[in-house]
Design a protein around this motif. Structure first.
Motif, PDB file in Angstrom:
ATOM      1  N   ARG A 184     -16.775  -2.990  10.924  1.00 11.35           N
ATOM      2  CA  ARG A 184     -15.342  -3.194  11.136  1.00 11.35           C
ATOM      3  C   ARG A 184     -14.586  -3.270   9.817  1.00 11.35           C
ATOM      4  O   ARG A 184     -13.416  -2.920   9.736  1.00 11.35           O
ATOM      5  CB  ARG A 184     -15.114  -4.478  11.947  1.00 11.35           C
ATOM      6  N   TYR A 185     -15.251  -3.787   8.782  1.00 10.17           N
ATOM      7  CA  TYR A 185     -14.568  -3.916   7.501  1.00 10.17           C
ATOM      8  C   TYR A 185     -14.914  -2.788   6.537  1.00 10.17           C
ATOM      9  O   TYR A 185     -14.356  -2.726   5.461  1.00 10.17           O
ATOM     10  CB  TYR A 185     -14.914  -5.260   6.865  1.00 10.17           C
ATOM     11  N   ARG A 243      -3.070  13.618  -6.823  1.00  8.98           N
ATOM     12  CA  ARG A 243      -3.291  12.285  -6.256  1.00  8.98           C
ATOM     13  C   ARG A 243      -4.748  11.941  -6.464  1.00  8.98           C
ATOM     14  O   ARG A 243      -5.630  12.772  -6.241  1.00  8.98           O
ATOM     15  CB  ARG A 243      -2.987  12.295  -4.747  1.00  8.98           C
ATOM     16  N   ARG A 302     -11.717   4.444  -4.260  1.00  6.54           N
ATOM     17  CA  ARG A 302     -12.213   3.597  -3.175  1.00  6.54           C
ATOM     18  C   ARG A 302     -13.150   2.570  -3.790  1.00  6.54           C
ATOM     19  O   ARG A 302     -14.256   2.906  -4.212  1.00  6.54           O
ATOM     20  CB  ARG A 302     -12.929   4.460  -2.147  1.00  6.54           C
ATOM     21  N   GLU A 326     -13.326   4.052   5.356  1.00  5.06           N
ATOM     22  CA  GLU A 326     -13.588   3.979   3.915  1.00  5.06           C
ATOM     23  C   GLU A 326     -12.334   3.614   3.141  1.00  5.06           C
ATOM     24  O   GLU A 326     -12.354   2.731   2.308  1.00  5.06           O
ATOM     25  CB  GLU A 326     -14.104   5.327   3.402  1.00  5.06           C
ATOM     26  N   ASP A 327     -11.282   4.339   3.408  1.00  2.36           N
ATOM     27  CA  ASP A 327     -10.044   4.033   2.713  1.00  2.36           C
ATOM     28  C   ASP A 327      -8.893   4.723   3.414  1.00  2.36           C
ATOM     29  O   ASP A 327      -9.089   5.553   4.305  1.00  2.36           O
ATOM     30  CB  ASP A 327     -10.109   4.467   1.237  1.00  2.36           C
ATOM     31  N   ILE A 328      -7.692   4.330   3.029  1.00  2.00           N
ATOM     32  CA  ILE A 328      -6.482   5.013   3.498  1.00  2.00           C
ATOM     33  C   ILE A 328      -5.742   5.466   2.250  1.00  2.00           C
ATOM     34  O   ILE A 328      -5.443   4.656   1.379  1.00  2.00           O
ATOM     35  CB  ILE A 328      -5.581   4.070   4.326  1.00  2.00           C
ATOM     36  N   CYS A 329      -5.508   6.760   2.163  1.00  4.45           N
ATOM     37  CA  CYS A 329      -4.804   7.271   0.993  1.00  4.45           C
ATOM     38  C   CYS A 329      -3.442   7.768   1.445  1.00  4.45           C
ATOM     39  O   CYS A 329      -3.352   8.583   2.347  1.00  4.45           O
ATOM     40  CB  CYS A 329      -5.538   8.441   0.353  1.00  4.45           C
ATOM     41  N   GLY A 374     -10.940  -4.154   8.475  1.00  7.18           N
ATOM     42  CA  GLY A 374     -10.851  -3.800   7.068  1.00  7.18           C
ATOM     43  C   GLY A 374      -9.603  -2.991   6.752  1.00  7.18           C
ATOM     44  O   GLY A 374      -9.211  -2.904   5.588  1.00  7.18           O
ATOM     45  N   TRP A 394      -6.060  -4.523   4.706  1.00  8.93           N
ATOM     46  CA  TRP A 394      -5.744  -4.449   3.267  1.00  8.93           C
ATOM     47  C   TRP A 394      -5.408  -3.033   2.840  1.00  8.93           C
ATOM     48  O   TRP A 394      -4.526  -2.821   2.021  1.00  8.93           O
ATOM     49  CB  TRP A 394      -6.927  -4.975   2.433  1.00  8.93           C
ATOM     50  N   HIS A 395      -6.140  -2.047   3.405  1.00  8.40           N
ATOM     51  CA  HIS A 395      -5.840  -0.661   3.038  1.00  8.40           C
ATOM     52  C   HIS A 395      -4.401  -0.321   3.437  1.00  8.40           C
ATOM     53  O   HIS A 395      -3.694   0.362   2.713  1.00  8.40           O
ATOM     54  CB  HIS A 395      -6.816   0.287   3.735  1.00  8.40           C
ATOM     55  N   ARG A 455      -1.907  -2.461   3.797  1.00  5.77           N
ATOM     56  CA  ARG A 455      -0.961  -3.179   2.945  1.00  5.77           C
ATOM     57  C   ARG A 455      -0.853  -2.503   1.582  1.00  5.77           C
ATOM     58  O   ARG A 455       0.225  -2.435   0.994  1.00  5.77           O
ATOM     59  CB  ARG A 455      -1.420  -4.637   2.770  1.00  5.77           C
ATOM     60  N   GLU A 456      -1.983  -2.000   1.107  1.00  6.16           N
ATOM     61  CA  GLU A 456      -1.953  -1.303  -0.176  1.00  6.16           C
ATOM     62  C   GLU A 456      -1.094  -0.039  -0.072  1.00  6.16           C
ATOM     63  O   GLU A 456      -0.257   0.242  -0.928  1.00  6.16           O
ATOM     64  CB  GLU A 456      -3.387  -0.930  -0.583  1.00  6.16           C
ATOM     65  N   ALA A 497       1.260   0.493   2.024  1.00  7.45           N
ATOM     66  CA  ALA A 497       2.646   0.063   2.142  1.00  7.45           C
ATOM     67  C   ALA A 497       3.215  -0.265   0.773  1.00  7.45           C
ATOM     68  O   ALA A 497       4.363   0.040   0.468  1.00  7.45           O
ATOM     69  CB  ALA A 497       2.727  -1.156   3.064  1.00  7.45           C
ATOM     70  N   LEU A 500       0.305  -6.597  -1.058  1.00  4.98           N
ATOM     71  CA  LEU A 500      -1.076  -6.963  -1.393  1.00  4.98           C
ATOM     72  C   LEU A 500      -1.306  -6.920  -2.898  1.00  4.98           C
ATOM     73  O   LEU A 500      -1.750  -7.896  -3.484  1.00  4.98           O
ATOM     74  CB  LEU A 500      -2.044  -6.015  -0.694  1.00  4.98           C
TER      75      LEU A 500
END
Lengths: 324, 211, 406, 201
Positions: free
Chosen positions: C251-252, C364, C368, D58-61, D106, D109-110, D112-113, D115, D131
């Motif tokens: 989830r995280y 860009r 990560r 994994e992440d949000i870009c 998770g 935070w991604h 908020r970042e 944003a 954040l």
């Protein structure tokens, strides 16, 4: 108490207090230096090295620095309680040295309730920590103070039980009589008869003096500095001195009760007493630089689940044997 | 009951720990005690310290630098500032030639500026020691020093006049190999033993003497 | 639901702030995070700002805690105290110029970040790497992983109140740094991988040093185990503390030893094999206990596995160039396109995503950071534990704040 | 997550959400295994489906391109690795996206970042405070000037990407090369990158 209060005895006590103050001050310096050297050698570094030969004056320099520093009180701290705490932490400790028999002749105040006196005055320390934590109006201080109270109260009990076992056995509360009944050889000391009581006493003494691994009231990785977070300069210095003074008292009492005090295989005298005290102090430092810190609930569990029942059992066994 | 025995066995681990720290207590220390002992030169050799200019093989006080500015543009932090050496003053004959050319209405042929830096300053306080300048330099004029123990008390201490530094270093090296002999009455006046010369003083170390 | 307007404007420092910046009387003074956190708290609980300057938040992490006695009712990490906007810097510098930043994102495992960025650029631009350089990357990166784990080990014990282990760890780490200095020229913020190879070739001194170091560290590990791992106080402190079940890991998006400590055998070196890792024989250590001790044990086992990799790599180090002859000049232009390159760092999956429009600088770059996702689960994991446990959990997540804040 | 769900590919998984674009990519070239364009309102559903199948975020870009703002969500699986990029276009004038922080915690935070950097509001984020950037800071650092914006196609649809388009909705033109997208440069650089890229020696 059979001593009539005469001018002589008062003078004796006053002189003894002055002597004790000097002794504590010097020992504070010595122990700070020793502690840092021990830490250094265990960690394979030189420790203090620059001030004086082998850094021997480092502790003096530190003391001067502490004395010279401004005393800062947080804005919303209670001035009375805040400043009372370090004083209360340090000065009652001096009284604890009075009944200690360094040698048959070198005793500040040879009272037949010496043990009781020490145990009674030792309680002042927890009050000082509580005031420090509460008075500084700091959340870490408060948590540290709360820990200090719970810990001191808890560890006083097994400590007493261990002491009581010796008192039962010896039938006296006078420290010099306790030493007198022990022999010169190590196997004639009380530790040979009461090893369990010795262990309980040692562990409880670590707890009472807030030494690692039981240094929870000031656990710096959790509470930054616990009850003395807000103290600077000599405010902090007093707590520091008090901690070392308390350590000396605890080790001295341990020496008297279990290790034959001033007696040794040859040449009885104060130097045997000091040698044993310093050996115990070194052991305390050794523990500190080896073990991680326990958690607070584990600390209390250790006390209530292990030390207390063991202490009671030991006491009962002692009483039983004495009755026989 | 079993748990009691296990606890006692666990407590043995504390004794083991004490034995280990006790053993270490008796062993000699491992720290390098800085003012009294220093890192070995072999160990310092691979250290990438603040960059320095490298001199010509024949003239160690003169940098190989051709003032191409590649290092200036490659540097991610803009810590290098190089200016070209000014063109030498025309000699009387050349002045005459220029005047004649101008009189004829032609483009006069002025002396070209030398391919050498006039100033070469480097701000170590901005440098991240990435080595970009060292890699792009086409004439291998930049290298890392292995100055481990450099200290300074203010920011300006880390702004180096590299030409002066090179001259000092060359002078020091010159003096070094024959310590017994009397130091040669310095070939160049600026090579005089002035180890802590201020950058401005030694800035004149490389006047455009090529012309 | 909020309207777009209210959401676009950043919240002011304190929702209850009066004109002079102070808070309403019923709220504890503090910045917006404290004030926001305050709302909804139980009246008898204690709001504690742990950090940004606190001995065990490893730098400048701040954790807002709501305490009931010493029990944590609620925790909220507040980030940003070490934020340096590396992603913006990546957009204004050319790829070669951005390389030094990669030594400073995670200063404990700088070479993994070096690798992630270099790998992404190489993948995008189709740059080839000589085999020797691949091996050198593996060796230095693994050495760096060990140094990171050693420092974590010492610092974690420091969190738990043992002062001596960090000194022993530093003793060994110092040898590692000497070795890495031979290869990279620096001791901490390495910037030594290049597009198409590595900065310096391995000298015989380096090869010999590595060969000596591997058995040396192996001989030290039993001491570490006896002094610390088997210590009953330590075990009681961290066993069954901070349990992270596998579903929480998913989830995280946690990774690295945090995931492996929860029994998930996920390692980028195996999952998305890069470089020459598939040629070496090594294991992915996992533990089923899911607690802080499990993460501890995973890291200790990883030191041994890294030693195994280094040993094999140094024995089979091929001859050849350390830079590809066709390696681009530092000022080369990235071709247009996107590429995502992930490597296994000491803290978990490091990913670099580059999108380029063919201009001088990348369009860009996304970094990560594994610590970012790992720390995110702290709030959930710490709920209901003691303050001392929170320290143990934070430490077991192995945070490096500059990496989390980037 | 069961072995069966682990083997379900995103094209099957996301089919009910009707992605505007879905491609099978060559990981050796881009590091991605699949890529997709989704409508913003399909995002939470997609996140839930993915979590169920064992994917993690994994992440949000964020991305500022000529067509507007975009957010790229990278997902991966631990059981059967393979990266999935989900791209969502965001209206530049009202930049809002639904939050998936209640599904993938998770993501909080991604989001908020993102944003912080792009000013995209994630509706439903449990703690929409800044954040990484200070409170009350003006401006969004990663937004680009209008002149500096590149078309999306210039970044993501370069020639030689070798992705197999699995689905493409009618009227999906985001990845059509724009006229001024400098295709020549991209095409020139590409042939250097052969099949044996840097990723596996």
């Amino acid at each position: 108490m059979n001593a009539t209060i005469s001018f002589d005895s008062v003078l004796h006590v006053v002189l003894a207090l002055v002597g004790v103050a000097v002794f504590v001050g010097l020992n504070g310096l010595l122990l700070v230096y020793a502690e840092r050297k021990v830490a250094g050698f265990i960690q394979r570094r030189p420790g203090p090295y620059e001030v004086g030969p082998q850094g021997i004056l480092q502790a003096v320099a530190d003391a001067l620095k502490l004395i010279g520093k401004q005393l800062v009180r947080p804005d919303r701290a209670d001035p009375l309680l805040f400043w009372m705490a370090p004083v209360l932490a340090f000065f009652p400790v001096l009284l604890l040295f009075l009944p200690l028999p360094f040698s048959p002749l070198l005793t500040g105040w040879d009272v037949n309730l010496g043990l009781l006196l020490i145990l009674a005055f030792a309680g002042f320390n927890v009050l000082a920590l509580l005031l420090a934590g509460w008075g500084s109006n700091n959340k870490y201080g408060l948590l540290g103070a709360a820990r200090a109270v719970a810990q001191s109260v808890a560890y006083e009990i097994p400590l007493l039980l261990a002491v009581l076992a010796i008192a039962f056995q010896e039938g006296t509360l006078s420290l010099s009589s306790i030493v007198a009944t022990q022999g010169s050889m190590p196997w004639q000391w009380n530790i040979a008869v009461q090893p369990l009581a010795f262990l309980i006493f040692l562990i409880s003494a670590l707890g009472e003096t807030n030494r690692a691994p039981f240094d929870l009231p000031e656990a710096e990785s959790e509470l930054t500095a616990g009850f003395h977070t807000e103290y600077s300069g000599m405010g902090f210095g007093m707590f520091f001195l008090a901690e070392y003074a308390n350590m000396i008292v605890a080790c001295s009492v341990c020496t008297v009760l279990f290790l034959g005090g001033w007696k040794g295989p040859f040449l009885d005298g104060a130097w045997w007493f000091l040698a044993k005290v310093y050996a115990l102090l070194l052991a305390m430092m050794w523990f500190r630089w080896t073990f991680p810190r326990v958690r607070f609930d584990q600390l209390l569990n250790l006390n209530w689940r292990w030390l207390l029942p063991l202490g009671v059992l030991n006491l009962l066994a002692t009483a039983f044997v004495m009755k026989l | 009951m079993a748990s009691i025995f296990r606890t006692i066995a666990d407590l043995w681990s504390l004794v083991v720990g004490l034995a280990i720290t006790g053993k270490e207590f008796c062993r000699p220390g491992v720290t390098v005690h800085y003012p009294r002992a220093e890192v070995t030169p072999e160990s310092a050799a691979s250290f990438r310290g603040p960059i320095e200019l490298i001199g010509l093989d024949k003239e160690p006080a003169k940098p190989r630098c051709i003032a191409c500015m590649l290092c200036v543009s490659a540097c991610p932090s803009g810590c290098i500032a190089v200016t070209r050496a000014p063109a030498p003053k025309p000699t009387p004959e050349e002045l005459k030639a220029i005047a004649e050319a101008e009189a004829r209405g032609e483009k006069p042929k002025r002396p070209a500026p030398p391919k050498a830096p006039g100033t070469w300053t480097y701000d170590f306080s901005l440098c991240s020691l990435c080595g970009s300048c060292v890699e792009v330099c086409p004439v291998d004029s930049i290298g890392f020093s292995n100055d481990i123990y450099m200290v300074g008390t203010k920011r300006e201490d880390f702004v180096f006049d590299q030409l002066a530094r090179l001259a000092r270093k060359a002078a020091a090296r010159k003096a070094e190999p024959k310590p017994a002999a009397k130091p040669a009455p310095s070939a160049a006046p600026e090579a005089a033993p002035a180890p802590a010369a201020s950058p401005s003083e030694t800035g004149a170390a490389t006047p455009a003497s090529e012309a | 639901m909020h309207s777009a307007d209210t959401l676009r404007s950043r919240p002011t420092s304190c929702p209850a702030a009066s004109a002079d910046g102070g808070c309403a009387d019923d709220q504890i003074a503090g910045d917006g995070y404290t004030c926001r956190f305050e709302r909804g708290a139980r009246p008898e609980s204690l709001i504690l700002n742990m950090g940004p300057q606190h001995p065990s938040t490893h730098g400048v992490l701040r954790v807002l805690l709501e305490l009931d006695g010493e029990y944590i009712v609620r925790a909220e990490p507040v980030l940003g105290y070490l934020h340096r906007m590396h992603e913006k810097m990546a957009e204004v510098k050319n790829p070669a110029q951005f390389m030094p930043n990669m030594g400073r994102v995670d200063y404990l495992h700088a070479l993994a970040w070096n690798w992630a960025y270099v790998g992404a650029v190489e993948k995008l631009a189709g740059i080839e790497i000589p085999e020797r350089a691949e091996y050198l990357r593996v060796i230095t990166c693994e050495l760096n992983r060990i140094s990171s784990h050693l420092l974590w080990w010492g610092a974690y014990l420091l969190d738990l109140g043992a002062f001596t282990p960090i000194m022993y760890a530093f003793d060994d780490r110092e040898m590692l740094l000497d070795l890495l200095q031979l290869m990279t020229g620096s001791r901490l913020t390495y910037s030594s991988f290049r597009f198409g190879g590595v900065y310096t070739d391995a000298s015989p001194a380096f090869v010999q040093g590595v060969r000596q170091f591997v058995p040396h560290l192996r001989s030290r590990l039993p001491m570490y185990t006896a002094l610390v791992t088997e210590n009953i106080i330590l075990r009681r402190r961290i066993e069954e503390v901070g349990v992270i079940p596998p579903d929480m890991v998913t989830r995280y998006g946690a990774s690295g030893p945090v995931a492996r400590g929860s029994g998930i055998a996920y390692d980028v070196r195996r999952a998305e094999p890069y470089s020459v890792y598939d040629r070496f024989d090594y294991e992915i250590p996992t533990r089923a206990e899911q607690c802080s001790m499990a993460r501890y044990m995973v890291r200790m086992a990883e030191i041994e596995q890294s030693l195994r990799i280094i040993e094999q790599a140094i024995d089979s180090l091929p001859e050849g160039e350390h830079m590809h002859p066709k390696a681009p000049k530092p000022s080369f232009k990235l071709p247009a396109g996107e590429s995502y390159f992930a490597v296994e760092g000491a803290r978990g999956k490091i990913g670099v995503w580059i999108a380029s429009d063919g201009g001088k600088t990348p369009y860009r770059v996304k970094l990560r950071a594994p610590g970012f996702s790992n720390l995110a689960l702290f709030a959930e994991c710490a709920r209901g534990t003691l303050l001392a446990d929170a320290v143990a959990i934070l430490g077991s997540l192995d945070m490096v704040i500059p990496e989390i804040d980037r | 997550m069961t072995p069966e769900t682990a083997s379900v590919t995103p094209d099957v998984l996301l089919a009910p959400l009707d992605p505007a674009y879905l491609a099978d990519e060559n990981p050796a070239r881009t590091g991605l295994r699949w890529s997709a364009f989704l409508a913003a309102d399909a995002l939470p559903r997609a996140a839930a489906l993915l979590l169920e199948a064992g994917w993690h975020l994994e992440d949000i870009c964020g991305l500022d391109v000529r067509e507007g703002l975009a957010a790229v969500y990278h997902f991966d699986r631990m059981a059967a690795p393979g990266r999935l990029a989900i791209r969502v276009m965001v209206d530049r004038d009202a930049p809002m996206l639904p939050s998936i922080a209640d599904i993938h915690q998770g993501a909080e935070w991604h989001e908020r970042e993102t944003a912080d950097f792009y000013g995209i509001a994630f509706t439903g984020n449990p703690n929409p405070a800044p954040l990484l950037l200070p409170e009350g800071m003006e401006g969004y650092p990663l937004l680009k000037d209008a002149a500096a914006r590149a078309p999306l196609a210039a970044l993501l649809a370069v020639p030689g990407r070798e992705d197999t388009v699995l689905r493409k909705a009618e009227g999906f033109t985001l990845l059509e090369p724009a006229e001024d997208a400098k295709p020549a440069k991209a095409a020139k650089a590409k042939p250097a990158a052969g099949e044996e890229g840097s990723d596996n020696a």
